[in-house]
Enzyme design. Structure first.
Site, PDB file in Angstrom:
ATOM      1  CB  SER A 142      -0.863   0.003   1.267  1.00  0.00           C
ATOM      2  OG  SER A 142      -1.547   1.231   1.409  1.00  0.00           O
ATOM      3  CE1 TYR A 155      -4.008  -2.011   5.434  1.00  0.00           C
ATOM      4  CE2 TYR A 155      -3.470   0.226   4.773  1.00  0.00           C
ATOM      5  CZ  TYR A 155      -3.879  -1.049   4.438  1.00  0.00           C
ATOM      6  OH  TYR A 155      -4.156  -1.366   3.135  1.00  0.00           O
TER       7      TYR A 155
HETATM    8  P1  NDP Z   1     -11.365  -6.221   0.090  1.00  0.00           P
HETATM    9  O1  NDP Z   1     -11.878  -6.032   1.468  1.00  0.00           O
HETATM   10  O2  NDP Z   1     -12.324  -6.196  -1.039  1.00  0.00           O
HETATM   11  O3  NDP Z   1     -10.526  -7.563  -0.030  1.00  0.00           O
HETATM   12  C1  NDP Z   1      -9.822  -8.124   1.033  1.00  0.00           C
HETATM   13  C2  NDP Z   1      -9.733  -9.610   0.782  1.00  0.00           C
HETATM   14  O4  NDP Z   1      -8.933 -10.201   1.813  1.00  0.00           O
HETATM   15  C3  NDP Z   1     -11.087 -10.294   0.799  1.00  0.00           C
HETATM   16  O5  NDP Z   1     -11.204 -11.106  -0.342  1.00  0.00           O
HETATM   17  C4  NDP Z   1     -11.062 -11.149   2.057  1.00  0.00           C
HETATM   18  O6  NDP Z   1     -11.749 -12.370   1.827  1.00  0.00           O
HETATM   19  C5  NDP Z   1      -9.556 -11.405   2.200  1.00  0.00           C
HETATM   20  N1  NDP Z   1      -9.195 -11.771   3.557  1.00  0.00           N
HETATM   21  C6  NDP Z   1      -9.314 -11.019   4.689  1.00  0.00           C
HETATM   22  N2  NDP Z   1      -8.916 -11.724   5.758  1.00  0.00           N
HETATM   23  C7  NDP Z   1      -8.532 -12.947   5.287  1.00  0.00           C
HETATM   24  C8  NDP Z   1      -8.038 -14.118   5.900  1.00  0.00           C
HETATM   25  N3  NDP Z   1      -7.831 -14.192   7.226  1.00  0.00           N
HETATM   26  N4  NDP Z   1      -7.754 -15.180   5.119  1.00  0.00           N
HETATM   27  C9  NDP Z   1      -7.966 -15.128   3.790  1.00  0.00           C
HETATM   28  N5  NDP Z   1      -8.428 -14.047   3.146  1.00  0.00           N
HETATM   29  C10 NDP Z   1      -8.720 -12.978   3.901  1.00  0.00           C
HETATM   30  O7  NDP Z   1     -10.281  -5.081  -0.100  1.00  0.00           O
HETATM   31  P2  NDP Z   1      -9.181  -4.791  -1.241  1.00  0.00           P
HETATM   32  O8  NDP Z   1      -9.432  -5.579  -2.445  1.00  0.00           O
HETATM   33  O9  NDP Z   1      -9.095  -3.329  -1.322  1.00  0.00           O
HETATM   34  O10 NDP Z   1      -7.860  -5.299  -0.498  1.00  0.00           O
HETATM   35  C11 NDP Z   1      -6.933  -6.202  -1.055  1.00  0.00           C
HETATM   36  C12 NDP Z   1      -5.534  -5.803  -0.612  1.00  0.00           C
HETATM   37  O11 NDP Z   1      -5.230  -4.512  -1.147  1.00  0.00           O
HETATM   38  C13 NDP Z   1      -5.347  -5.691   0.906  1.00  0.00           C
HETATM   39  O12 NDP Z   1      -4.109  -6.264   1.254  1.00  0.00           O
HETATM   40  C14 NDP Z   1      -5.305  -4.186   1.136  1.00  0.00           C
HETATM   41  O13 NDP Z   1      -4.556  -3.844   2.279  1.00  0.00           O
HETATM   42  C15 NDP Z   1      -4.651  -3.716  -0.150  1.00  0.00           C
HETATM   43  N6  NDP Z   1      -4.845  -2.312  -0.468  1.00  0.00           N
HETATM   44  C16 NDP Z   1      -6.108  -1.821  -0.705  1.00  0.00           C
HETATM   45  C17 NDP Z   1      -6.283  -0.476  -0.943  1.00  0.00           C
HETATM   46  C18 NDP Z   1      -7.633   0.138  -1.138  1.00  0.00           C
HETATM   47  O14 NDP Z   1      -7.734   1.389  -1.120  1.00  0.00           O
HETATM   48  N7  NDP Z   1      -8.695  -0.638  -1.343  1.00  0.00           N
HETATM   49  C19 NDP Z   1      -5.136   0.440  -1.012  1.00  0.00           C
HETATM   50  C20 NDP Z   1      -3.865  -0.189  -0.782  1.00  0.00           C
HETATM   51  C21 NDP Z   1      -3.745  -1.515  -0.529  1.00  0.00           C
HETATM   52  P3  NDP Z   1     -12.638 -13.168   2.919  1.00  0.00           P
HETATM   53  O15 NDP Z   1     -13.223 -12.138   3.838  1.00  0.00           O
HETATM   54  O16 NDP Z   1     -13.645 -13.869   2.068  1.00  0.00           O
HETATM   55  O17 NDP Z   1     -11.686 -14.099   3.568  1.00  0.00           O
END
Ligand code: NDP
Length: 247
Positions: A142, A155
């Site tokens: 990020s 974070y």
């Molecule tokens: P989402 O919340 O849409 O996606 C997060 C994903 O992580 C979900 O699919 C969730 O699936 C999965 N997840 C969470 N906890 C677990 C776990 N314990 N085991 C397996 N899977 C898990 O958000 P984003 O798509 O935005 O986030 C994806 C990545 O991008 C993250 O690492 C985030 O920090 C990073 N990011 C996002 C930004 C933004 O502005 N959106 C900016 C910078 C970085 P489920 O709950 O089904 O397990």
């Protein structure tokens, strides 16, 4: 379609929504076999059905990156059903923003477990497969891995840690495995919806509304570009923000 993607097997954690879901669609469209990992079984099952109907080879695997046994089982299924991983996208993450003094000790530990240790555990269990023939490890960090802000300390720490770990891993694994870090700014996904601290939730929403946020597809395109390069090319780090985002 990139020949560097077609026929390879991509494992994507957090494939049930946002960036992971868009990445799965994009890599499948480019001809990859795809393993969808997440905890929400219904979401990855529906995505698997959609991609399979479109002609892709896909497995949906319910797995939690904080549960080593479930990740080892996932690695076994990817080996047996898709012939082993060539690309790993460490994408699963949570952004539970809150002031450090706000008594959110459980969320502090959960973020470290998912964002940092989860990526390490996933890499550990897939490493032998990734080293067998030249693999790619894409870590979704990020802009918070480069710029610290009050209210984001834990974070920040998870993403800062991810960057440091990834750079050392890159040096350790070359020349066979490429390690790539992608550092997005604001992306319109459900990420901020999970924040439980009311003021932090409000601030996060406001900061997403101040700019025209990126779409998950914008990040998926970067990932596909990076892993689609010829093996002589290593794109190590990509910082990608909305054009209007100042920090
Ligand atoms: P989402 O919340 O849409 O996606 C997060 C994903 O992580 C979900 O699919 C969730 O699936 C999965 N997840 C969470 N906890 C677990 C776990 N314990 N085991 C397996 N899977 C898990 O958000 P984003 O798509 O935005 O986030 C994806 C990545 O991008 C993250 O690492 C985030 O920090 C990073 N990011 C996002 C930004 C933004 O502005 N959106 C900016 C910078 C970085 P489920 O709950 O089904 O397990």
């Amino acid at each position: 379609m990139s020949d560097e993607i077609s026929g390879r097997t991509a494992v994507i954690t957090g494939a049930s929504s946002g960036i992971g879901e868009a990445t799965a669609r994009t890599l499948a469209a480019a001809g990859a076999r795809v393993a969808l990992l997440a905890r929400r079984e219904d979401r990855i099952a529906a995505l698997a059905t959609e991609l399979t109907t479109g002609g892709a080879s896909v497995v949906a695997i319910t797995a939690d990156v904080t549960d080593r046994a479930s990740m080892q089982a996932a690695a076994g299924r990817v080996q047996d059903e898709l012939g082993g991983a060539d690309v790993l996208v460490n994408n699963a993450g949570q952004m539970l923003l809150a002031p450090f003094s706000a008594d959110h000790a459980e969320e502090t530990r959960r973020m470290v477990e998912i964002n940092l240790l989860g990526a390490m555990t996933t890499t550990e269990v897939f490493l032998d497969q990734l080293r067998d023939g030249g693999g790619d490890i894409v870590n979704i960090s990020s802009v918070a891995g480069r710029i610290a802000r009050k209210g984001s300390s834990v974070y920040n720490a998870t993403k800062w840690g991810l960057n440091g770990w990834a750079e050392a891993l890159r040096q350790e694994l070359l020349p066979g495995v490429r390690v790539i870090v992608v550092e997005p700014g604001a992306v319109a996904t459900e990420l901020a919806d999970h924040i439980t601290h009311p003021e932090s939730q409000e601030n996060a929403r406001a900061s997403y509304e101040e700019v025209e946020a990126l779409e998950a597809q914008d990040i998926a395109d970067v990932i596909a570009f990076a892993v689609g390069r010829p093996r002589r090319v290593a794109i190590n780090e990509v910082l990608i923000r909305p054009a209007e985002q100042p920090l």
